[in-house]
Write a protein that holds these residues in place. Structure first.
Motif, PDB file in Angstrom:
ATOM      1  N   PRO A 183     -11.213   7.132 -22.639  1.00 28.16           N
ATOM      2  CA  PRO A 183     -11.573   6.062 -21.709  1.00 28.16           C
ATOM      3  C   PRO A 183     -12.593   6.506 -20.673  1.00 28.16           C
ATOM      4  CG  PRO A 183      -9.464   7.022 -21.094  1.00 28.16           C
ATOM      5  CD  PRO A 183      -9.882   7.687 -22.387  1.00 28.16           C
ATOM      6  N   THR A 184     -13.305   5.525 -20.155  1.00 23.93           N
ATOM      7  CA  THR A 184     -14.099   5.734 -18.953  1.00 23.93           C
ATOM      8  C   THR A 184     -13.191   5.384 -17.769  1.00 23.93           C
ATOM      9  OG1 THR A 184     -15.025   3.523 -19.320  1.00 23.93           O
ATOM     10  CG2 THR A 184     -16.361   5.405 -20.018  1.00 23.93           C
ATOM     11  N   ILE A 185     -13.716   4.775 -16.733  1.00 27.12           N
ATOM     12  CA  ILE A 185     -12.916   4.497 -15.536  1.00 27.12           C
ATOM     13  C   ILE A 185     -11.921   3.373 -15.819  1.00 27.12           C
ATOM     14  CG2 ILE A 185     -12.984   3.773 -13.120  1.00 27.12           C
ATOM     15  CD1 ILE A 185     -15.870   4.841 -13.053  1.00 27.12           C
ATOM     16  N   LEU A 186     -10.653   3.612 -15.464  1.00 26.53           N
ATOM     17  CA  LEU A 186      -9.634   2.582 -15.608  1.00 26.53           C
ATOM     18  C   LEU A 186      -9.583   1.709 -14.360  1.00 26.53           C
ATOM     19  CD1 LEU A 186      -6.582   4.427 -17.219  1.00 26.53           C
ATOM     20  CD2 LEU A 186      -8.284   2.974 -18.329  1.00 26.53           C
ATOM     21  N   PHE A 215      -2.973   0.277 -31.580  1.00 27.03           N
ATOM     22  CA  PHE A 215      -3.624   0.260 -32.890  1.00 27.03           C
ATOM     23  C   PHE A 215      -3.550   1.630 -33.556  1.00 27.03           C
ATOM     24  CE2 PHE A 215      -7.620   1.555 -34.988  1.00 27.03           C
ATOM     25  CZ  PHE A 215      -7.435   0.894 -36.195  1.00 27.03           C
ATOM     26  N   LEU A 216      -3.903   2.690 -32.812  1.00 30.58           N
ATOM     27  CA  LEU A 216      -3.893   4.031 -33.391  1.00 30.58           C
ATOM     28  C   LEU A 216      -2.491   4.481 -33.777  1.00 30.58           C
ATOM     29  CD1 LEU A 216      -6.468   5.870 -31.107  1.00 30.58           C
ATOM     30  CD2 LEU A 216      -6.786   5.159 -33.489  1.00 30.58           C
ATOM     31  N   ALA A 217      -1.483   3.924 -33.114  1.00 28.87           N
ATOM     32  CA  ALA A 217      -0.095   4.277 -33.409  1.00 28.87           C
ATOM     33  C   ALA A 217       0.501   3.438 -34.530  1.00 28.87           C
ATOM     34  CB  ALA A 217       0.752   4.111 -32.149  1.00 28.87           C
ATOM     35  N   SER A 218      -0.251   2.471 -35.014  1.00 29.50           N
ATOM     36  CA  SER A 218       0.267   1.540 -36.006  1.00 29.50           C
ATOM     37  C   SER A 218      -0.147   1.942 -37.416  1.00 29.50           C
ATOM     38  CB  SER A 218      -0.247   0.122 -35.723  1.00 29.50           C
ATOM     39  OG  SER A 218      -1.620   0.004 -36.085  1.00 29.50           O
ATOM     40  N   ASP A 219       0.464   1.292 -38.397  1.00 29.38           N
ATOM     41  CA  ASP A 219       0.094   1.528 -39.788  1.00 29.38           C
ATOM     42  C   ASP A 219      -1.316   1.020 -40.092  1.00 29.38           C
ATOM     43  OD1 ASP A 219       2.493   2.752 -40.309  1.00 29.38           O
ATOM     44  OD2 ASP A 219       3.463   0.928 -41.062  1.00 29.38           O
ATOM     45  N   ASP A 220      -1.851   0.144 -39.240  1.00 33.67           N
ATOM     46  CA  ASP A 220      -3.221  -0.320 -39.432  1.00 33.67           C
ATOM     47  C   ASP A 220      -4.216   0.835 -39.359  1.00 33.67           C
ATOM     48  OD1 ASP A 220      -2.356  -2.956 -39.636  1.00 33.67           O
ATOM     49  OD2 ASP A 220      -2.556  -3.304 -37.482  1.00 33.67           O
ATOM     50  N   ALA A 221      -3.840   1.912 -38.648  1.00 26.95           N
ATOM     51  CA  ALA A 221      -4.721   3.073 -38.489  1.00 26.95           C
ATOM     52  C   ALA A 221      -4.289   4.220 -39.397  1.00 26.95           C
ATOM     53  CB  ALA A 221      -4.718   3.522 -37.031  1.00 26.95           C
ATOM     54  N   ARG A 222      -3.616   3.911 -40.484  1.00 28.74           N
ATOM     55  CA  ARG A 222      -3.064   4.968 -41.345  1.00 28.74           C
ATOM     56  C   ARG A 222      -4.143   5.844 -41.973  1.00 28.74           C
ATOM     57  NH1 ARG A 222      -2.528   0.026 -43.411  1.00 28.74           N
ATOM     58  NH2 ARG A 222      -3.399  -0.492 -45.450  1.00 28.74           N
ATOM     59  N   ALA A 223      -5.373   5.357 -42.063  1.00 31.29           N
ATOM     60  CA  ALA A 223      -6.462   6.145 -42.650  1.00 31.29           C
ATOM     61  C   ALA A 223      -7.283   6.883 -41.594  1.00 31.29           C
ATOM     62  CB  ALA A 223      -7.378   5.252 -43.481  1.00 31.29           C
ATOM     63  N   VAL A 224      -6.856   6.820 -40.336  1.00 30.25           N
ATOM     64  CA  VAL A 224      -7.631   7.413 -39.238  1.00 30.25           C
ATOM     65  C   VAL A 224      -6.973   8.725 -38.820  1.00 30.25           C
ATOM     66  CG1 VAL A 224      -8.585   7.048 -36.941  1.00 30.25           C
ATOM     67  CG2 VAL A 224      -8.257   5.088 -38.468  1.00 30.25           C
ATOM     68  N   HIS A 225      -7.720   9.809 -38.909  1.00 33.02           N
ATOM     69  CA  HIS A 225      -7.221  11.136 -38.547  1.00 33.02           C
ATOM     70  C   HIS A 225      -8.256  11.857 -37.692  1.00 33.02           C
ATOM     71  CE1 HIS A 225      -3.859  11.091 -41.484  1.00 33.02           C
ATOM     72  NE2 HIS A 225      -4.709  10.437 -42.264  1.00 33.02           N
ATOM     73  N   GLY A 226      -7.824  12.356 -36.535  1.00 30.78           N
ATOM     74  CA  GLY A 226      -8.707  13.172 -35.714  1.00 30.78           C
ATOM     75  C   GLY A 226      -9.819  12.416 -35.023  1.00 30.78           C
ATOM     76  N   ALA A 227      -9.635  11.117 -34.843  1.00 28.63           N
ATOM     77  CA  ALA A 227     -10.673  10.320 -34.168  1.00 28.63           C
ATOM     78  C   ALA A 227     -10.667  10.587 -32.661  1.00 28.63           C
ATOM     79  CB  ALA A 227     -10.438   8.837 -34.421  1.00 28.63           C
ATOM     80  N   LEU A 228     -11.852  10.625 -32.092  1.00 26.48           N
ATOM     81  CA  LEU A 228     -12.035  10.633 -30.645  1.00 26.48           C
ATOM     82  C   LEU A 228     -12.689   9.296 -30.322  1.00 26.48           C
ATOM     83  CD1 LEU A 228     -13.486  14.231 -30.177  1.00 26.48           C
ATOM     84  CD2 LEU A 228     -11.093  13.518 -30.087  1.00 26.48           C
ATOM     85  N   LEU A 229     -11.868   8.318 -29.966  1.00 21.07           N
ATOM     86  CA  LEU A 229     -12.321   6.932 -29.915  1.00 21.07           C
ATOM     87  C   LEU A 229     -12.751   6.539 -28.505  1.00 21.07           C
ATOM     88  CD1 LEU A 229     -12.689   4.272 -31.402  1.00 21.07           C
ATOM     89  CD2 LEU A 229     -10.271   3.769 -31.009  1.00 21.07           C
ATOM     90  N   PRO A 230     -14.036   6.320 -28.271  1.00 23.77           N
ATOM     91  CA  PRO A 230     -14.479   5.889 -26.945  1.00 23.77           C
ATOM     92  C   PRO A 230     -13.942   4.511 -26.597  1.00 23.77           C
ATOM     93  CG  PRO A 230     -16.333   6.713 -28.252  1.00 23.77           C
ATOM     94  CD  PRO A 230     -15.171   6.518 -29.195  1.00 23.77           C
ATOM     95  N   VAL A 231     -13.446   4.371 -25.371  1.00 25.13           N
ATOM     96  CA  VAL A 231     -12.983   3.071 -24.868  1.00 25.13           C
ATOM     97  C   VAL A 231     -13.665   2.903 -23.524  1.00 25.13           C
ATOM     98  CG1 VAL A 231     -10.995   1.609 -24.351  1.00 25.13           C
ATOM     99  CG2 VAL A 231     -10.761   3.463 -26.023  1.00 25.13           C
ATOM    100  N   THR A 232     -14.804   2.195 -23.540  1.00 25.94           N
ATOM    101  CA  THR A 232     -15.709   2.242 -22.391  1.00 25.94           C
ATOM    102  C   THR A 232     -15.856   0.951 -21.621  1.00 25.94           C
ATOM    103  OG1 THR A 232     -17.627   1.696 -23.758  1.00 25.94           O
ATOM    104  CG2 THR A 232     -17.071   4.035 -23.544  1.00 25.94           C
TER     105      THR A 232
END
Length: 235
Positions: A183-186, A215-232
Motif C-alpha cells: 500500500p501507499t498512504i492509508l 482476494f489474495l486469501a481466497s481460492d480466487d487467488a489460488r494461482a498467485v504465488h509470491g506477488a508483490l501487489l501495489p495498492v496505490t
C-alpha cells in the motif's frame, strides 16, 4: 459472499485501523477469526462486535514460543489456521542513513520483520500437513526503492517483501499461497492529522486494502504465488 465459511483466519495487528477493516471483511465472508493484538481488551472487544465465532487475544509477536502456544491453543477452539494475515508493524520517519543509529534499524526490523517470522513459523507446519493455506503479508510501495528519511523503514519492509517471495517459492508445492500487498498512504485518522494539507481522497482506504487482502486469501487467488501487489489508490 461466504468465501471463508468454515475457515479460521488469524489476523495480527487486529485492533488497528487496517486490522479492524480486515477483520470485518473476513467476518462478513463467514470466517472464524483469531484476532491478535498487543491490546487484549481491544482484541476481545472487536471479536465481540463482529458476527460469528471469534477469539481476541494479546500475544507478544516477538516471542516465538508465545506465538506457537497461542496458535496451538486457538486451533483447539477455532480450528487450525487456514489463513494468516500479518498486519502488525510500524512506521517512523528517521534521520539520514549515515545518522541513523543501530537502535533505529533494530526497532524497524523488529516491528516489521520480527513480528512476521514467528507467525510464519507457527502456522506453516500445519498448513504443510494439510496441503493448503494462505498467507498475506504487508510490505510498502515506498520500499520498492529507497526514500530519503525512510532508510530504516524501507529496509525493513523490503525484508518483508523478500521473505514473502522466498516463502512463496518454498511453499507453493505444498498448496500454500504466500503473497504481499504494497500500500501507499492509508486513509486513517492519524495520517489525516499528520498531513492536514493532503487530499485523503487520493489515499487508500482500509476497506479497499482489506478487499485486496481478502482476494489474495481466497481460492480466487489460488494461482498467485509470491506477488508483490501495489495498492496505490490515486497516490
Amino acid at each position: 459472499m461466504t468465501r471463508f465459511a468454515n475457515r479460521t483466519v488469524a489476523v495480527t495487528g487486529a485492533a488497528g485501523n487496517l486490522g479492524r477493516a480486515v477483520a470485518a471483511r473476513f467476518a462478513r465472508e463467514g470466517a472464524r477469526l483469531l484476532l491478535i493484538d498487543v491490546d487484549a481488551e481491544r482484541a476481545a472487544k472487536l471479536g465481540s462486535e463482529l458476527p460469528g465465532d471469534h477469539l481476541g487475544i494479546a500475544v507478544d509477536l516477538l516471542d516465538a514460543a508465545a506465538v506457537q502456544a497461542a496458535i496451538a491453543d486457538a486451533a483447539g477452539k477455532l480450528g487450525a489456521v487456514d489463513v494468516a494475515v500479518a498486519l502488525a508493524g510500524g512506521f517512523d520517519m528517521g534521520p539520514a542513513v549515515h545518522e541513523t543509529d543501530a537502535a533505529v534499524w533494530e526497532r524497524m526490523h523488529r516491528l516489521n520483520l520480527g513480528t512476521l517470522l514467528p507467525l510464519l513459523a507457527a502456522v506453516t507446519p500445519a498448513m504443510i500437513a494439510r496441503g493448503s493455506g494462505k498467507i498475506v503479508t504487508v510490505g510498502a510501495h515506498a520500499a520498492l526503492k529507497g526514500v530519503a528519511g525512510m532508510g530504516a523503514y524501507c529496509a525493513s519492509k523490503a525484508s518483508v517483501m523478500r521473505v514473502t517471495e522466498s516463502a512463496a517459492a518454498e511453499l507453493r508445492g505444498h498448496g500454500i499461497n504466500v503473497n504481499c500487498v504494497l500500500p501507499t498512504i492509508l486513509d486513517t485518522p492519524q495520517n489525516r492529522a499528520a498531513m492536514p494539507k493532503a487530499d485523503p481522497s487520493h489515499w487508500v482506504s482500509p476497506d479497499a486494502l482489506a478487499a485486496v487482502i481478502a482476494f489474495l486469501a481466497s481460492d480466487d487467488a489460488r494461482a498467485v504465488h509470491g506477488a508483490l501487489l501495489p495498492v496505490t489508490g490515486l497516490s
